[in-house]
Design a protein around this motif. Sequence first.
Motif, mmCIF file in Angstrom:
data_model
loop_
_atom_site.group_PDB
_atom_site.id
_atom_site.type_symbol
_atom_site.label_atom_id
_atom_site.label_comp_id
_atom_site.label_asym_id
_atom_site.label_seq_id
_atom_site.Cartn_x
_atom_site.Cartn_y
_atom_site.Cartn_z
ATOM 1 N N GLN A 1 0.814 -1.212 0.000
ATOM 2 C CA GLN A 1 0.000 0.000 0.000
ATOM 3 C C GLN A 1 0.855 1.272 0.000
ATOM 4 O O GLN A 1 0.518 2.250 -0.658
ATOM 5 C CB GLN A 1 -0.916 -0.029 1.225
ATOM 6 N N ARG B 1 -8.048 5.711 0.864
ATOM 7 C CA ARG B 1 -9.512 5.796 0.859
ATOM 8 C C ARG B 1 -9.962 7.122 1.447
ATOM 9 O O ARG B 1 -10.942 7.713 1.006
ATOM 10 C CB ARG B 1 -10.153 4.639 1.648
ATOM 11 N N GLU C 1 -11.892 0.254 3.549
ATOM 12 C CA GLU C 1 -12.099 -1.001 2.832
ATOM 13 C C GLU C 1 -10.804 -1.397 2.143
ATOM 14 O O GLU C 1 -10.075 -0.561 1.639
ATOM 15 C CB GLU C 1 -13.224 -0.801 1.808
ATOM 16 N N HIS C 2 -10.542 -2.694 2.117
ATOM 17 C CA HIS C 2 -9.245 -3.183 1.658
ATOM 18 C C HIS C 2 -9.298 -3.703 0.224
ATOM 19 O O HIS C 2 -8.313 -4.206 -0.281
ATOM 20 C CB HIS C 2 -8.796 -4.315 2.597
ATOM 21 N N ALA C 3 -10.479 -3.637 -0.374
ATOM 22 C CA ALA C 3 -10.741 -4.179 -1.718
ATOM 23 C C ALA C 3 -11.290 -5.595 -1.652
ATOM 24 O O ALA C 3 -11.560 -6.189 -2.689
ATOM 25 C CB ALA C 3 -9.534 -4.138 -2.635
ATOM 26 N N TYR C 4 -11.425 -6.131 -0.456
ATOM 27 C CA TYR C 4 -12.076 -7.437 -0.306
ATOM 28 C C TYR C 4 -13.359 -7.171 0.470
ATOM 29 O O TYR C 4 -13.417 -7.331 1.685
ATOM 30 C CB TYR C 4 -11.157 -8.425 0.411
ATOM 31 N N HIS D 1 -4.511 -13.027 4.334
ATOM 32 C CA HIS D 1 -4.723 -13.563 2.985
ATOM 33 C C HIS D 1 -4.815 -15.094 2.973
ATOM 34 O O HIS D 1 -4.631 -15.702 1.916
ATOM 35 C CB HIS D 1 -3.611 -13.085 2.053
ATOM 36 N N PHE E 1 -9.094 -15.940 -4.243
ATOM 37 C CA PHE E 1 -9.568 -14.875 -5.142
ATOM 38 C C PHE E 1 -8.532 -14.626 -6.232
ATOM 39 O O PHE E 1 -8.850 -14.534 -7.420
ATOM 40 C CB PHE E 1 -9.825 -13.588 -4.343
ATOM 41 N N TRP E 2 -7.291 -14.502 -5.821
ATOM 42 C CA TRP E 2 -6.227 -14.171 -6.780
ATOM 43 C C TRP E 2 -6.032 -15.270 -7.802
ATOM 44 O O TRP E 2 -6.010 -15.025 -9.008
ATOM 45 C CB TRP E 2 -4.919 -13.891 -6.029
ATOM 46 N N ARG F 1 -21.544 -2.858 -9.982
ATOM 47 C CA ARG F 1 -20.520 -2.350 -10.876
ATOM 48 C C ARG F 1 -20.150 -0.896 -10.612
ATOM 49 O O ARG F 1 -19.174 -0.409 -11.158
ATOM 50 C CB ARG F 1 -20.920 -2.554 -12.321
ATOM 51 N N GLU G 1 -19.368 0.029 -7.668
ATOM 52 C CA GLU G 1 -18.385 -0.036 -6.594
ATOM 53 C C GLU G 1 -17.242 -0.976 -6.931
ATOM 54 O O GLU G 1 -16.205 -0.957 -6.288
ATOM 55 C CB GLU G 1 -19.042 -0.529 -5.311
ATOM 56 N N VAL G 2 -17.451 -1.833 -7.926
ATOM 57 C CA VAL G 2 -16.474 -2.855 -8.256
ATOM 58 C C VAL G 2 -15.867 -2.487 -9.588
ATOM 59 O O VAL G 2 -16.583 -2.159 -10.512
ATOM 60 C CB VAL G 2 -17.169 -4.215 -8.444
ATOM 61 N N TYR G 3 -14.606 -2.562 -9.710
ATOM 62 C CA TYR G 3 -13.980 -2.165 -10.966
ATOM 63 C C TYR G 3 -13.488 -3.378 -11.735
ATOM 64 O O TYR G 3 -13.587 -3.434 -12.940
ATOM 65 C CB TYR G 3 -12.856 -1.163 -10.705
ATOM 66 N N PHE G 4 -12.954 -4.340 -11.004
ATOM 67 C CA PHE G 4 -12.584 -5.589 -11.661
ATOM 68 C C PHE G 4 -13.897 -6.331 -11.871
ATOM 69 O O PHE G 4 -14.640 -6.555 -10.925
ATOM 70 C CB PHE G 4 -11.636 -6.396 -10.776
ATOM 71 N N PRO G 5 -14.199 -6.689 -13.104
ATOM 72 C CA PRO G 5 -15.599 -7.032 -13.378
ATOM 73 C C PRO G 5 -16.047 -8.414 -12.932
ATOM 74 O O PRO G 5 -17.181 -8.774 -13.164
ATOM 75 C CB PRO G 5 -15.682 -6.900 -14.895
ATOM 76 N N ARG H 1 -15.041 5.398 -13.950
ATOM 77 C CA ARG H 1 -14.732 4.643 -12.731
ATOM 78 C C ARG H 1 -13.979 3.380 -13.138
ATOM 79 O O ARG H 1 -14.500 2.509 -13.826
ATOM 80 C CB ARG H 1 -16.016 4.306 -11.992
ATOM 81 N N ARG I 1 -2.751 -6.454 -2.844
ATOM 82 C CA ARG I 1 -3.433 -5.294 -2.288
ATOM 83 C C ARG I 1 -4.919 -5.267 -2.639
ATOM 84 O O ARG I 1 -5.751 -4.797 -1.883
ATOM 85 C CB ARG I 1 -2.711 -4.031 -2.781
ATOM 86 N N GLY I 2 -5.254 -5.742 -3.845
ATOM 87 C CA GLY I 2 -6.645 -5.677 -4.289
ATOM 88 C C GLY I 2 -6.806 -4.610 -5.348
ATOM 89 O O GLY I 2 -5.814 -4.142 -5.932
ATOM 90 N N VAL I 3 -8.051 -4.211 -5.583
ATOM 91 C CA VAL I 3 -8.296 -3.206 -6.609
ATOM 92 C C VAL I 3 -8.048 -1.820 -6.029
ATOM 93 O O VAL I 3 -8.608 -1.456 -5.003
ATOM 94 C CB VAL I 3 -9.734 -3.284 -7.146
ATOM 95 N N ALA J 1 -8.676 -2.792 -14.122
ATOM 96 C CA ALA J 1 -9.962 -3.192 -13.567
ATOM 97 C C ALA J 1 -11.019 -2.260 -14.145
ATOM 98 O O ALA J 1 -11.132 -1.101 -13.721
ATOM 99 C CB ALA J 1 -9.925 -3.112 -12.045
ATOM 100 N N VAL J 2 -11.740 -2.749 -15.130
ATOM 101 C CA VAL J 2 -12.700 -1.892 -15.815
ATOM 102 C C VAL J 2 -13.807 -2.746 -16.429
ATOM 103 O O VAL J 2 -13.560 -3.868 -16.885
ATOM 104 C CB VAL J 2 -11.970 -1.049 -16.904
ATOM 105 N N HIS J 3 -15.005 -2.220 -16.384
ATOM 106 C CA HIS J 3 -16.123 -2.894 -17.074
ATOM 107 C C HIS J 3 -16.131 -2.418 -18.514
ATOM 108 O O HIS J 3 -16.180 -1.208 -18.764
ATOM 109 C CB HIS J 3 -17.453 -2.501 -16.435
ATOM 110 N N TYR K 1 -10.885 -11.682 -20.822
ATOM 111 C CA TYR K 1 -10.842 -10.311 -20.298
ATOM 112 C C TYR K 1 -9.518 -9.614 -20.629
ATOM 113 O O TYR K 1 -9.504 -8.461 -21.077
ATOM 114 C CB TYR K 1 -11.065 -10.353 -18.775
#
Lengths: 704, 117
Positions: A312, A355, A438-441, A463, A469-470, A622, A624-628, B26, B34-36, B60-62, B92
């Motif tokens: 981070q 954040r 929020e940590h992204a999870y 983790h 997830f990864w 969508r 709030e979530v960027y990775f689809p 967005r 770390r995540g998104v 990370a995008v729709h 993707y």
Amino acid sequence: MSGFAGKILRVDLTSRTLERIDTERYRRFGGGHGMGAALFWDLCPDKTIQDGRRPENVCSIMASPLCGTNVPSAGGRCEVTGAGVGPYPVGWFTRTNFGGHFSSMLKQAGWDGIVLTGRADSPVWLDVRNDHVALRDARDLWGKDTWTTQQRIRERVLSGADAFDGWWAVPEAERAALTTQPPSVLAIGPAGENQTAHGCLVHGAGNGAGQGGFGAVWGSKNLKAISVVGTGTVDVADPAALLRARFTAKEKYAADPDDPDLGTWGTLNRVPNSRPFVAPPTDERRTSACFGCVSGCKARYSVGYGNESLCQTSNWYAPFAAKVAKGDKMMVSEIVLRSADVIQQYGANSYTLQRGLEWLEYLYHRGVLGPGRRIHSELPWEELGTLEFARRFIHALATRQDIGADLADGWVQAAIRWGREDDWHQGRLPFPYWGYGEHAYDPRAELEWGYATLVTERDINDHAVNIIFWDVNIALAYGRTPRIDAATMARLVGEKMAHYLEGDPSGLDYGDANMYSESVARLVRWILHYNRFWKNSALFCDLRWPSLYDTQVDTLEGATASPDAGEQVFWNAVTGEDITFEEGLERGRAILNLNQAIWTLQGRHRDMVRFARFIYEKPYDRFEVYFPFYNWPTRDENGAWAYRSVLNRRLSEEGVERWKTHFYRLEGWDPRTGWPTRSTLESLGLAHVADELERAGRLGREEA
Amino acid sequence: MRTLAAPEPELAKRLLLGVRYEDRLRAGLLVPPRGVVETPVASLPELCSLLEPDARCLPAVHFDTLVEWIGGVLGDTELAGRIREAVREGCYVDGCRAAHALISERLAQARSCAGAV
Ligand code: SF4
């Protein structure tokens, strides 16, 4: 007492006295967090403490028997505990952890840890040279950044010593011992001195103990730094067994550096990667690792900035710098890594800043924050994304100037103070639990992360199963067939947790129908008990352990709990104990019970154990979530496992309450209050804890 | 692959200068572990950088959101349409790469057009 140094240093800052505590008294807690919690219990005169800046706070900096040994990715972590600063609504008893060469040096100096009580009447630093310990005047260091402080202390320690040809003499019991090592120093910067919630502890260039506001705890105690140098060794009970296990870990479970499998699934087998989370500033870099680590996930660069900043910290400012850099990745990298240096020097925690700063940017663009606005700020908001802005922003936070004054107690606290509570409720300030970002999870998708945080006290940052997830989602992103199918994944992880899941791996099922189930509560219990002992007390690093599955191995089974390179094999080889992996988990359960007892005395009741409102009110969709996609093992109505999306849902209040009841029952706590019961505490050897809860009128009622 | 038609100077300028805070795309970057990391995008250069292949992270995008934003907010309907087609096939990451190739092409055009003006 192989593995242990045998003694803990107690420093009472009020009376400026030093005391030696026999480690044996706390041995059953293992080290790290367990010992820190037990010491807090024994030494804190008022466990109703709500703010870690009170002088009665007890802060421990603890090693483990494995520190200073070559147990893979377990030799150099260090655990810090005490009542925190910044969480909401209470500065719960909490923890943080850092790496480098501090805990190993502490062991070499002959100490298992240091416990701090009271408050000094003027700034001091602690000078530990083997058994020779002194509190020294730090008035001239007060106001200095963490790097200057470390440098000055190193110079002071070395300048008075006999030295020749790179060697210098450290006093020992009867004579002086020679070493080439400089002291390891852990220090606070201005963010800690000013007792802000952003204050952390920094060792080296970038080993930060970030969460929990421990910089503020030290600041309140007038403790600027601890310096340690030792010339001893760690006594290992069975060196041959330790080496055997280490070679097995390398040959069977770890990546082959000559023929790395970049698509590997697992943890211990990850190919070491010391890149920051932005483009490396140069190819001229040297890997840097915590003591004895096989991984080495940090780097030092010839350009002279960004050293040792990882994760981070090497990314927190990237979204803002991207605007200024307009597509120039190297410019982003330089701004971000130089801003990381600023963070490290001020001794500030980068985790919540990202954040938080998103929210401040929103307030600025809404016309709420800025010069002469409702939230007055003279920071150059139009320059957000530049290095200069980062410098001024961090300075303001660390010195309580400008908006830093209102943010000094924490982000949610500032939202309330500014009348922006709704931003938090609606997720504009995305802090879902206990005042942490929020940590992204997100708890709505990744259940164990949310629940494990909810029933403890801070963003869990664990983790253990998050690695699923990864592995799954990156494979799917690349259009690859998952290397482990969902049913096999559930079986493999389920087998590692067999004792808890009772042969039923359904706890891994994060599908809608199973979100609030007892089986998910069982999974979370395993994670927390593992976390509390193996990770936070024995100090196995979260980036490598547990190893629940491993595609390097024919059977796909990871090293965790295995008879050849499981955690208990290393533990027993170092300590000479003969515990099973499950006995380690049981110790973790005792430690979690001790935590819960402390939180109970601090005022916790199950009614307070709630996510922020947006987790219940808004779907994780969508916007709030960027990775689809967010795929996770789930079962269908016929019980067939597959990786399926866990997006587009919210948690129901009733469901979470049901889940909490499962969890409390399984832990043997009173489901009406969440308080530990006498029978549970006594079964864990914690009768004295039950007695104190009873005296306070906060002992859980036994269920009929 | 068909090349994109050269953009009008006004469009080129808009693509390069970017949009207001509230109109940003967005998007984010997926950085293990770390995540998104939320990384809103205001301009084409930022978008190009976000989508650039990188061994350490993934964009990370729709795709639907991306296409809507390029066509609607940036007003580049040609680019939006071409991306919509390009991301239809493959996985993707293939989609991200295809979108990146088109955006790089458009960015070069926009820069040269802006340079010429
Ligand atoms: S993986 Fe990184 S953080 Fe963990 S022990 Fe190794 S060097 Fe330290």
